[in-house]
Write a protein that holds these residues in place. Structure first.
Motif, PDB file in Angstrom:
ATOM      1  N   MET A  50       0.839  -1.194   0.000  1.00 15.22           N
ATOM      2  CA  MET A  50       0.000   0.000   0.000  1.00 15.22           C
ATOM      3  C   MET A  50       0.879   1.251   0.000  1.00 15.22           C
ATOM      4  O   MET A  50       1.885   1.312   0.710  1.00 15.22           O
ATOM      5  N   ILE A  51       0.501   2.211  -0.820  1.00  9.05           N
ATOM      6  CA  ILE A  51       1.141   3.529  -0.813  1.00  9.05           C
ATOM      7  C   ILE A  51       0.025   4.567  -0.862  1.00  9.05           C
ATOM      8  O   ILE A  51      -0.825   4.528  -1.751  1.00  9.05           O
ATOM      9  N   GLU A  52       0.017   5.473   0.109  1.00 11.44           N
ATOM     10  CA  GLU A  52      -0.989   6.543   0.164  1.00 11.44           C
ATOM     11  C   GLU A  52      -2.418   5.995   0.067  1.00 11.44           C
ATOM     12  O   GLU A  52      -3.273   6.555  -0.620  1.00 11.44           O
ATOM     13  N   GLY A  53      -2.655   4.869   0.746  1.00 13.90           N
ATOM     14  CA  GLY A  53      -4.003   4.297   0.780  1.00 13.90           C
ATOM     15  C   GLY A  53      -4.407   3.556  -0.484  1.00 13.90           C
ATOM     16  O   GLY A  53      -5.547   3.117  -0.605  1.00 13.90           O
ATOM     17  N   ASN A  54      -3.484   3.418  -1.430  1.00 12.80           N
ATOM     18  CA  ASN A  54      -3.768   2.698  -2.684  1.00 12.80           C
ATOM     19  C   ASN A  54      -3.017   1.375  -2.716  1.00 12.80           C
ATOM     20  O   ASN A  54      -1.842   1.315  -2.345  1.00 12.80           O
ATOM     21  N   LYS A  55      -3.700   0.316  -3.188  1.00  9.22           N
ATOM     22  CA  LYS A  55      -2.998  -0.940  -3.438  1.00  9.22           C
ATOM     23  C   LYS A  55      -2.056  -0.729  -4.609  1.00  9.22           C
ATOM     24  O   LYS A  55      -2.446  -0.126  -5.626  1.00  9.22           O
ATOM     25  N   VAL A  56      -0.832  -1.221  -4.464  1.00  8.00           N
ATOM     26  CA  VAL A  56       0.134  -1.101  -5.561  1.00  8.00           C
ATOM     27  C   VAL A  56       0.822  -2.430  -5.806  1.00  8.00           C
ATOM     28  O   VAL A  56       0.974  -3.257  -4.896  1.00  8.00           O
ATOM     29  N   ILE A  57       1.233  -2.612  -7.053  1.00 10.78           N
ATOM     30  CA  ILE A  57       2.141  -3.696  -7.423  1.00 10.78           C
ATOM     31  C   ILE A  57       3.416  -3.012  -7.903  1.00 10.78           C
ATOM     32  O   ILE A  57       3.371  -2.186  -8.827  1.00 10.78           O
ATOM     33  N   LEU A  58       4.528  -3.327  -7.260  1.00 13.08           N
ATOM     34  CA  LEU A  58       5.826  -2.852  -7.726  1.00 13.08           C
ATOM     35  C   LEU A  58       6.429  -3.956  -8.588  1.00 13.08           C
ATOM     36  O   LEU A  58       6.403  -5.134  -8.193  1.00 13.08           O
ATOM     37  N   ALA A  59       6.946  -3.597  -9.754  1.00 13.58           N
ATOM     38  CA  ALA A  59       7.443  -4.621 -10.672  1.00 13.58           C
ATOM     39  C   ALA A  59       8.787  -4.252 -11.275  1.00 13.58           C
ATOM     40  O   ALA A  59       9.032  -3.102 -11.631  1.00 13.58           O
ATOM     41  N   LYS A  60       9.644  -5.281 -11.385  1.00 13.92           N
ATOM     42  CA  LYS A  60      10.933  -5.158 -12.078  1.00 13.92           C
ATOM     43  C   LYS A  60      10.960  -6.243 -13.160  1.00 13.92           C
ATOM     44  O   LYS A  60      11.219  -7.405 -12.867  1.00 13.92           O
ATOM     45  N   PRO A  61      10.627  -5.888 -14.411  1.00 13.58           N
ATOM     46  CA  PRO A  61      10.613  -6.894 -15.485  1.00 13.58           C
ATOM     47  C   PRO A  61      11.962  -7.620 -15.589  1.00 13.58           C
ATOM     48  O   PRO A  61      13.011  -6.997 -15.461  1.00 13.58           O
ATOM     49  N   GLN A  62      11.891  -8.927 -15.817  1.00 10.22           N
ATOM     50  CA  GLN A  62      13.115  -9.743 -15.920  1.00 10.22           C
ATOM     51  C   GLN A  62      13.369 -10.190 -17.363  1.00 10.22           C
ATOM     52  O   GLN A  62      14.082 -11.152 -17.603  1.00 10.22           O
ATOM     53  N   ILE A 173       1.236  11.518  -6.920  1.00 13.68           N
ATOM     54  CA  ILE A 173       0.445  10.989  -8.043  1.00 13.68           C
ATOM     55  C   ILE A 173      -0.653  10.066  -7.520  1.00 13.68           C
ATOM     56  O   ILE A 173      -1.801  10.118  -7.974  1.00 13.68           O
ATOM     57  N   LEU A 174      -0.309   9.230  -6.544  1.00 13.61           N
ATOM     58  CA  LEU A 174      -1.292   8.282  -6.011  1.00 13.61           C
ATOM     59  C   LEU A 174      -2.369   8.975  -5.175  1.00 13.61           C
ATOM     60  O   LEU A 174      -3.429   8.403  -4.930  1.00 13.61           O
ATOM     61  N   ARG A 175      -2.089  10.214  -4.779  1.00  8.67           N
ATOM     62  CA  ARG A 175      -3.133  11.011  -4.118  1.00  8.67           C
ATOM     63  C   ARG A 175      -3.953  11.793  -5.133  1.00  8.67           C
ATOM     64  O   ARG A 175      -4.777  12.622  -4.768  1.00  8.67           O
ATOM     65  N   GLY A 176      -3.688  11.572  -6.420  1.00  8.16           N
ATOM     66  CA  GLY A 176      -4.425  12.274  -7.469  1.00  8.16           C
ATOM     67  C   GLY A 176      -3.876  13.655  -7.765  1.00  8.16           C
ATOM     68  O   GLY A 176      -4.585  14.502  -8.310  1.00  8.16           O
ATOM     69  N   GLU A 177      -2.598  13.884  -7.413  1.00 13.35           N
ATOM     70  CA  GLU A 177      -2.012  15.217  -7.564  1.00 13.35           C
ATOM     71  C   GLU A 177      -0.873  15.217  -8.604  1.00 13.35           C
ATOM     72  O   GLU A 177       0.200  15.755  -8.353  1.00 13.35           O
ATOM     73  N   ILE A 178      -1.125  14.634  -9.762  1.00 11.65           N
ATOM     74  CA  ILE A 178      -0.046  14.554 -10.755  1.00 11.65           C
ATOM     75  C   ILE A 178       0.386  15.941 -11.244  1.00 11.65           C
ATOM     76  O   ILE A 178       1.577  16.194 -11.435  1.00 11.65           O
ATOM     77  N   ASP A 179      -0.553  16.860 -11.417  1.00 10.74           N
ATOM     78  CA  ASP A 179      -0.172  18.202 -11.876  1.00 10.74           C
ATOM     79  C   ASP A 179       0.711  18.892 -10.841  1.00 10.74           C
ATOM     80  O   ASP A 179       1.686  19.552 -11.190  1.00 10.74           O
ATOM     81  N   ARG A 180       0.369  18.706  -9.568  1.00 10.20           N
ATOM     82  CA  ARG A 180       1.182  19.290  -8.500  1.00 10.20           C
ATOM     83  C   ARG A 180       2.583  18.662  -8.495  1.00 10.20           C
ATOM     84  O   ARG A 180       3.587  19.346  -8.303  1.00 10.20           O
ATOM     85  N   ALA A 181       2.633  17.361  -8.718  1.00  9.01           N
ATOM     86  CA  ALA A 181       3.929  16.664  -8.762  1.00  9.01           C
ATOM     87  C   ALA A 181       4.773  17.185  -9.932  1.00  9.01           C
ATOM     88  O   ALA A 181       5.982  17.417  -9.787  1.00  9.01           O
ATOM     89  N   MET A 182       4.137  17.385 -11.069  1.00  8.19           N
ATOM     90  CA  MET A 182       4.858  17.904 -12.243  1.00  8.19           C
ATOM     91  C   MET A 182       5.405  19.305 -11.960  1.00  8.19           C
ATOM     92  O   MET A 182       6.557  19.610 -12.282  1.00  8.19           O
ATOM     93  N   ASN A 183       4.581  20.144 -11.335  1.00  5.96           N
ATOM     94  CA  ASN A 183       5.023  21.510 -10.999  1.00  5.96           C
ATOM     95  C   ASN A 183       6.176  21.498 -10.007  1.00  5.96           C
ATOM     96  O   ASN A 183       7.093  22.320 -10.088  1.00  5.96           O
ATOM     97  N   ALA A 184       6.133  20.548  -9.078  1.00  8.20           N
ATOM     98  CA  ALA A 184       7.154  20.496  -8.030  1.00  8.20           C
ATOM     99  C   ALA A 184       8.470  19.901  -8.523  1.00  8.20           C
ATOM    100  O   ALA A 184       9.545  20.354  -8.127  1.00  8.20           O
ATOM    101  N   TYR A 185       8.411  18.900  -9.397  1.00  4.86           N
ATOM    102  CA  TYR A 185       9.626  18.141  -9.715  1.00  4.86           C
ATOM    103  C   TYR A 185      10.134  18.256 -11.148  1.00  4.86           C
ATOM    104  O   TYR A 185      11.246  17.831 -11.432  1.00  4.86           O
ATOM    105  N   ASN A 186       9.322  18.821 -12.058  1.00  2.00           N
ATOM    106  CA  ASN A 186       9.802  18.964 -13.433  1.00  2.00           C
ATOM    107  C   ASN A 186      10.642  20.225 -13.604  1.00  2.00           C
ATOM    108  O   ASN A 186      10.590  20.880 -14.635  1.00  2.00           O
TER     109      ASN A 186
END
Length: 195
Positions: A50-62, A173-186
């Motif tokens: 779980m991350i930020e209340g969302n179920k997640v699958i973390l994956a590393k393709p082999q 992003i998982l909190r639904g704030e992708i635009d905020r993330a883009m503004n902060a980190y791009n």
């Protein structure tokens, strides 16, 4: 549920190379949220949590980088997930300085073979992605040698910064704030800190 995929190549000889920035960032995310990435399934190493209340699958393709889409498509199909709303891909980018990241809601492959294969296998380029800067190859240098090489020690701190910022951006992003993330980190974090 979200599928968060870090791109890279399996095997000891590729560990911590520039091309494995996606794998390294997934490991950082797994450590931060206590997710164990041990399950071998769908041509990938997987971990669920779980991350930020969302179920997640973390994956590393082999599958090796150029066939990353095979694993991504299998996972998406198995869990009946929509790549356009539930997929985030993390990968290396030679057009960004080490330390900088770039978040995009969609886009072309931009010459990255792993992304090219994901687009081919999922049938869409409309998926979220985070590019992790690994720096341009030196003039006259060999591109393969560059991406398969490791960052010099003096660049390592910048890569640590990029991983930290990517983890924070994913939480947003998982909190639904992708635009905020883009503004902060791009922005050019590295140049800002050096100024």
């Amino acid at each position: 549920m979200f599928l968060i995929v870090g791109l890279g190549n399996p095997g000891d000889k590729y560990e911590h190379t520039r091309h494995n920035a996606g794998f390294d960032t997934i490991d950082c995310l797994a450590d931060q949220y206590g997710i164990s990435i041990r399950e071998k399934k769908h041509k990938a190493l997987l971990g669920q949590g779980m991350i930020e209340g969302n179920k997640v699958i973390l994956a590393k393709p082999q599958t090796f980088m150029n066939l990353s889409g095979e694993a991504v498509a299998e996972i998406l199909n198995y869990y009946k997930m929509d790549p356009e709303t539930e997929l985030i891909v993390i990968f290396d980018d030679i057009s960004l300085d080490a330390g900088n990241i770039r978040i995009r809601k969609k886009g072309s492959a931009g010459g990255h073979n792993g992304i090219k294969n994901i687009i081919a296998m999922t049938g869409t380029q409309n998926f979220m992605r985070i590019k992790v800067g690994v720096g341009m190859k030196p003039a006259g240098g060999d591109l393969v040698a560059h991406v398969m090489g490791r960052l010099p020690k003096d660049e390592g701190e910048y890569f640590d910064l990029a991983k930290k910022n990517t983890c924070e951006a994913i939480a947003m992003i998982l909190r639904g704030e992708i635009d905020r993330a883009m503004n902060a980190y791009n922005k050019k974090v590295r140049e800002k800190e050096e100024a």
